[in-house]
Design a protein around this motif. Structure first.
Motif, mmCIF file in Angstrom:
data_model
loop_
_atom_site.group_PDB
_atom_site.id
_atom_site.type_symbol
_atom_site.label_atom_id
_atom_site.label_comp_id
_atom_site.label_asym_id
_atom_site.label_seq_id
_atom_site.Cartn_x
_atom_site.Cartn_y
_atom_site.Cartn_z
ATOM 1 N N ILE A 1 0.867 -1.180 0.000
ATOM 2 C CA ILE A 1 0.000 0.000 0.000
ATOM 3 C C ILE A 1 0.902 1.228 0.000
ATOM 4 O O ILE A 1 1.698 1.426 0.916
ATOM 5 N N ASN A 2 0.824 2.016 -1.037
ATOM 6 C CA ASN A 2 1.695 3.183 -1.176
ATOM 7 C C ASN A 2 1.114 4.383 -0.440
ATOM 8 O O ASN A 2 -0.053 4.374 -0.023
ATOM 9 N N ALA A 3 1.956 5.425 -0.298
ATOM 10 C CA ALA A 3 1.563 6.591 0.497
ATOM 11 C C ALA A 3 0.285 7.239 -0.030
ATOM 12 O O ALA A 3 -0.544 7.719 0.743
ATOM 13 N N ASP A 4 0.090 7.208 -1.346
ATOM 14 C CA ASP A 4 -1.103 7.851 -1.924
ATOM 15 C C ASP A 4 -2.300 6.897 -1.982
ATOM 16 O O ASP A 4 -3.294 7.181 -2.631
ATOM 17 N N HIS A 5 -2.175 5.738 -1.308
ATOM 18 C CA HIS A 5 -3.224 4.717 -1.290
ATOM 19 C C HIS A 5 -3.411 4.023 -2.631
ATOM 20 O O HIS A 5 -4.422 3.349 -2.850
ATOM 21 N N SER A 6 -2.460 4.214 -3.543
ATOM 22 C CA SER A 6 -2.412 3.268 -4.653
ATOM 23 C C SER A 6 -1.830 1.978 -4.079
ATOM 24 O O SER A 6 -1.185 1.983 -3.026
ATOM 25 N N VAL A 7 -2.079 0.862 -4.755
ATOM 26 C CA VAL A 7 -1.615 -0.429 -4.243
ATOM 27 C C VAL A 7 -0.856 -1.158 -5.342
ATOM 28 O O VAL A 7 -1.353 -1.297 -6.466
ATOM 29 N N THR A 8 0.362 -1.594 -5.015
ATOM 30 C CA THR A 8 1.184 -2.298 -5.988
ATOM 31 C C THR A 8 1.146 -3.802 -5.712
ATOM 32 O O THR A 8 1.474 -4.247 -4.617
ATOM 33 N N PHE A 9 0.702 -4.540 -6.708
ATOM 34 C CA PHE A 9 0.645 -5.995 -6.637
ATOM 35 C C PHE A 9 1.810 -6.553 -7.448
ATOM 36 O O PHE A 9 2.086 -6.082 -8.546
ATOM 37 N N SER A 10 2.481 -7.562 -6.907
ATOM 38 C CA SER A 10 3.660 -8.105 -7.591
ATOM 39 C C SER A 10 3.687 -9.622 -7.475
ATOM 40 O O SER A 10 3.227 -10.184 -6.481
ATOM 41 N N VAL A 11 4.273 -10.237 -8.485
ATOM 42 C CA VAL A 11 4.455 -11.688 -8.423
ATOM 43 C C VAL A 11 5.683 -12.070 -9.252
ATOM 44 O O VAL A 11 5.922 -11.511 -10.324
ATOM 45 N N TYR A 12 6.443 -13.000 -8.707
ATOM 46 C CA TYR A 12 7.635 -13.505 -9.388
ATOM 47 C C TYR A 12 7.217 -14.604 -10.362
ATOM 48 O O TYR A 12 6.729 -15.654 -9.939
ATOM 49 N N ALA A 13 7.349 -14.327 -11.648
ATOM 50 C CA ALA A 13 6.959 -15.307 -12.666
ATOM 51 C C ALA A 13 7.879 -15.138 -13.865
ATOM 52 O O ALA A 13 7.492 -14.603 -14.903
ATOM 53 N N PRO A 14 9.135 -15.570 -13.727
ATOM 54 C CA PRO A 14 10.168 -15.216 -14.717
ATOM 55 C C PRO A 14 9.891 -15.740 -16.124
ATOM 56 O O PRO A 14 10.311 -15.124 -17.092
ATOM 57 N N LYS A 15 9.183 -16.843 -16.227
ATOM 58 C CA LYS A 15 8.986 -17.427 -17.561
ATOM 59 C C LYS A 15 7.642 -17.078 -18.178
ATOM 60 O O LYS A 15 7.347 -17.501 -19.293
ATOM 61 N N ALA A 16 6.831 -16.362 -17.453
ATOM 62 C CA ALA A 16 5.485 -16.086 -17.960
ATOM 63 C C ALA A 16 5.526 -15.105 -19.124
ATOM 64 O O ALA A 16 6.411 -14.248 -19.220
ATOM 65 N N THR A 17 4.552 -15.232 -20.020
ATOM 66 C CA THR A 17 4.438 -14.281 -21.127
ATOM 67 C C THR A 17 3.305 -13.280 -20.876
ATOM 68 O O THR A 17 3.253 -12.228 -21.498
ATOM 69 N N GLN A 18 2.399 -13.628 -19.985
ATOM 70 C CA GLN A 18 1.324 -12.683 -19.623
ATOM 71 C C GLN A 18 0.908 -12.919 -18.171
ATOM 72 O O GLN A 18 0.682 -14.063 -17.759
ATOM 73 N N VAL A 19 0.855 -11.856 -17.412
ATOM 74 C CA VAL A 19 0.349 -11.951 -16.039
ATOM 75 C C VAL A 19 -0.729 -10.892 -15.867
ATOM 76 O O VAL A 19 -0.518 -9.717 -16.192
ATOM 77 N N GLU A 20 -1.891 -11.323 -15.381
ATOM 78 C CA GLU A 20 -3.008 -10.396 -15.191
ATOM 79 C C GLU A 20 -3.379 -10.294 -13.717
ATOM 80 O O GLU A 20 -3.211 -11.237 -12.957
ATOM 81 N N LEU A 21 -3.897 -9.142 -13.372
ATOM 82 C CA LEU A 21 -4.481 -8.927 -12.046
ATOM 83 C C LEU A 21 -5.988 -8.820 -12.225
ATOM 84 O O LEU A 21 -6.456 -8.107 -13.117
ATOM 85 N N GLY A 22 -6.744 -9.531 -11.396
ATOM 86 C CA GLY A 22 -8.206 -9.465 -11.459
ATOM 87 C C GLY A 22 -8.797 -9.187 -10.097
ATOM 88 O O GLY A 22 -8.117 -9.286 -9.083
ATOM 89 N N GLY A 23 -10.075 -8.827 -10.093
ATOM 90 C CA GLY A 23 -10.776 -8.658 -8.822
ATOM 91 C C GLY A 23 -11.168 -7.229 -8.533
ATOM 92 O O GLY A 23 -11.289 -6.389 -9.435
ATOM 93 N N GLU A 24 -11.349 -6.927 -7.270
ATOM 94 C CA GLU A 24 -11.957 -5.656 -6.878
ATOM 95 C C GLU A 24 -11.047 -4.438 -7.045
ATOM 96 O O GLU A 24 -11.550 -3.362 -7.379
ATOM 97 N N PRO A 25 -9.732 -4.563 -6.861
ATOM 98 C CA PRO A 25 -8.903 -3.351 -7.020
ATOM 99 C C PRO A 25 -8.934 -2.817 -8.447
ATOM 100 O O PRO A 25 -8.555 -1.670 -8.691
ATOM 101 N N VAL A 26 -9.354 -3.646 -9.415
ATOM 102 C CA VAL A 26 -9.440 -3.194 -10.805
ATOM 103 C C VAL A 26 -10.890 -3.321 -11.283
ATOM 104 O O VAL A 26 -11.151 -3.636 -12.459
ATOM 105 N N ASN A 27 -11.827 -3.070 -10.345
ATOM 106 C CA ASN A 27 -13.256 -3.027 -10.689
ATOM 107 C C ASN A 27 -13.767 -4.279 -11.378
ATOM 108 O O ASN A 27 -14.526 -4.198 -12.336
ATOM 109 N N PHE A 28 -13.334 -5.416 -10.894
ATOM 110 C CA PHE A 28 -13.801 -6.707 -11.413
ATOM 111 C C PHE A 28 -13.355 -6.970 -12.848
ATOM 112 O O PHE A 28 -13.817 -7.904 -13.485
ATOM 113 N N HIS A 29 -12.485 -6.129 -13.387
ATOM 114 C CA HIS A 29 -11.907 -6.414 -14.697
ATOM 115 C C HIS A 29 -10.597 -7.144 -14.486
ATOM 116 O O HIS A 29 -10.227 -7.468 -13.365
ATOM 117 N N SER A 30 -9.883 -7.374 -15.584
ATOM 118 C CA SER A 30 -8.522 -7.852 -15.417
ATOM 119 C C SER A 30 -7.608 -6.923 -16.184
ATOM 120 O O SER A 30 -7.981 -6.380 -17.216
#
Lengths: 382, 382
Positions: free
Chosen positions: A29-58
């Motif tokens: 959780i950053n100072a301005d209340h933005s939130v940084t999500f991270s994941v270690y996936a060195p071989k991946a070609t696409q990583v998506e974030l889904g759920g409520e922080p992105v309004n149920f989109h991905s």
């Protein structure tokens, strides 16, 4: 001696997550209340974030140095957010985040942003109530079932009688839903400590009567997997009398309408609506949160036997008993909005009093947590 | 009306796992008790299975049709197994499996093979006890803390007094550990229903005193992340008196040595060992499961103040009180094996009676669940 302790440490930690992945910190959780999500996936070609922080989109996350993918969600208001990753098409948890919930068969991580609403959902250093998983016999269904019961701090030793809120979940939920996604225990603990509400017992049964308890705890079906159907029938309403009698027999409760409230969300709102109108004079407080509410007689023979018939006449009888509060809350984008417009029209046409709360947004836990906090602040006042 | 229900179904299920991945069924228990694990990962170049079904190693899964990777673990005995996947280097849950546990910060899926041992860990259609999360004040530590308490079926209405087992977890665990990985509630429910053990209360406190409760429930630190250190000190033993007094004040217990047992695994075994010898005549039943046990005076000034000193003299006093059972169990490959050899040598040299159970295997929940079932079948017999 240190080596011995190290040994214990190693053997106890026999297959730690950390040995399998990089030490990524997520979410941040950053100072301005933005939130940084991270994941270690060195071989991946696409990583998506889904759920409520992105309004149920991905949204696509970006690959940075060291094989770590990240995405910063724009500043979020203080609240509770469910999320997940999709790594090259595979649904994934955030392996760096300890915090997860199960909703039926789905697993989500969550993050709570402190500040305003979020503070109500975060455990604070206040007296805490007891949460129990309690089995009850139901002669109506001929089985035993489980419910979650919150008793407020001090219940064990006070000797007092308490009012009871029966709090019902939606389709797909279970007796854990209001505790894990609804944060009911934290909301109650915090509001009681702030003296904004009366201490009360909260009873959270399992609305899908084909199951006795959450997965892994049900005796009649061992290790079942929840299915998202079959919950919507009248057996819950019919057996509710067994819940009420178990609670009033085993807990120090105020056994009168002014000591009883019932509220529910979505399917649990329908349950609430029907239980209240089929038991006039039982509850002085009724709360419908983003609720289904079948106000007209429907094709009862197939789906709903007589429990759901003669709604209007039953409602008239319910309001003759003059309940202290009938509470209807819904979001302006809720798919059940029109159903609630119709319900209010019916109430208005008869002059039945109710409190109406319209919030922004849709059919979400964002709203249901707020409705709960609002509803409990209006009931059992002396 | 069906459309309305469909609508509710859709909105409640706002971001289901299933919409994100193929409908893979995993794990599947085959007729020969081999178990097939599968995951849909069409773009992955390597998928591994890790955990207990493959003896804590990791094995490569094989890519089959439709992007589904699979591995069949050779026939497994009836038991409870933790597992996880690693997809292209990323720690992953099994998105098809509803069943998971959290162990400190780590999340595992699990599968229970029915038959022999497994049946004891699966909920059966028997009377179920109540599991409560209970807060207690600890004047010794100047804070409040939480513990899990199992009361046997019928406790609420029987009016009887019950014996109490204090059951302690290892390093990295918390007040959920014996319930989720130890399956303590299922073991107790099932053995009580089979009349193999006496109905008893089981108290499961949190052994790491820097925390009040599991992540997300602790008031003093909000949404903390457990660290795998700092748990190993004497504050737990020192404050145990507050647990005992809370339980005996708030529950109908047999307040005498014959109504008290204490047992623990690994670090919890050390806690058990020390609490029992520092409180001679309190417990008639003591169980050490794969336990640490510091039988010589150690460099107390740094790590352990006087609570851990004068072990031998204290043990002598403990055995003067003539406990009914001192139980020592360990696996033949446990890294703490030698420590337990030394302990038994000391006991033998003094003629202190104990029951010794040596099983195969190491420092694992496989053994701890079995020790629990064995230990409770030996205590509180009338």
């Amino acid at each position: 001696m240190k080596s011995r302790f190290l040994l214990v440490l190693i053997v106890s930690c026999f297959c730690s997550t950390l040995s399998w992945s990089q030490k990524v910190i997520s979410p941040v959780i950053n100072a301005d209340h933005s939130v940084t999500f991270s994941v270690y996936a060195p071989k991946a070609t696409q990583v998506e974030l889904g759920g409520e922080p992105v309004n149920f989109h991905s949204v696509d996350m970006k690959k940075g140095s060291g094989g770590v993918w990240s995405y910063t969600a724009s500043p979020l208001r203080s609240d509770f957010y469910l999320y997940f990753f999709r790594i090259d098409g595979v649904y994934s948890i955030d392996p760096s985040n300890t915090y997860m919930v199960r909703d039926a068969n789905d697993i989500y991580n969550y993050v709570i942003l402190p500040g305003d609403r979020g503070d109500l959902y975060i455990p604070q250093d206040v007296p805490h109530g007891t949460v129990s998983r309690v089995w009850y016999d139901t002669p109506v269904l001929g089985t035993q079932r489980r419910m979650s019961i919150y008793t407020p701090a001090g219940y064990e030793t006070s000797g007092k009688e308490y009012p009871v809120l029966y709090l019902l979940h939606g389709q797909g939920g279970d007796e854990d839903a209001w505790l894990v996604m609804g944060r009911a225990a934290q909301i109650l603990d915090n509001l009681i400590a702030q003296k904004k509400i009366e201490p009360m017992i909260v009873v959270m049964p399992y609305g899908a009567t084909q199951h006795q308890a959450i997965p892994g705890e049900a005796g009649n079906e061992g290790m079942y997997r929840p299915k998202f159907d079959g919950a919507y029938n009248t057996t819950f309403e019919a057996h509710f009398v067994d819940i009420l009698s178990h609670v009033e027999k085993n807990y120090r409760t105020i056994k009168a309408p002014e000591g009883r409230a019932i509220a529910g969300l979505s399917m649990g709102g329908e349950h609430t609506f029907q239980i209240a109108l089929n038991n006039p004079g039982t509850f002085d407080y009724v709360g419908l949160f983003s609720s289904c509410a079948h106000i007209r007689e429907i094709n009862g023979k197939e789906m709903f036997p007589e429990l759901y018939m003669n709604t209007e006449a039953k409602l008239a009888k319910q309001f003759e008993a003059n309940p202290k509060l009938y509470y209807i809350a819904i979001g302006d984008k809720d798919p059940l909005y029109q159903m609630n417009v119709d319900l209010r029209k019916l109430f208005d046409s008869h002059g039945w009093k109710y409190v109406y709360v319209e919030s922004t947004g849709g059919h979400t836990w964002y709203n249901w947590r707020v409705y709960l906090a609002d509803f409990v602040s209006r009931i059992f006042k002396r």
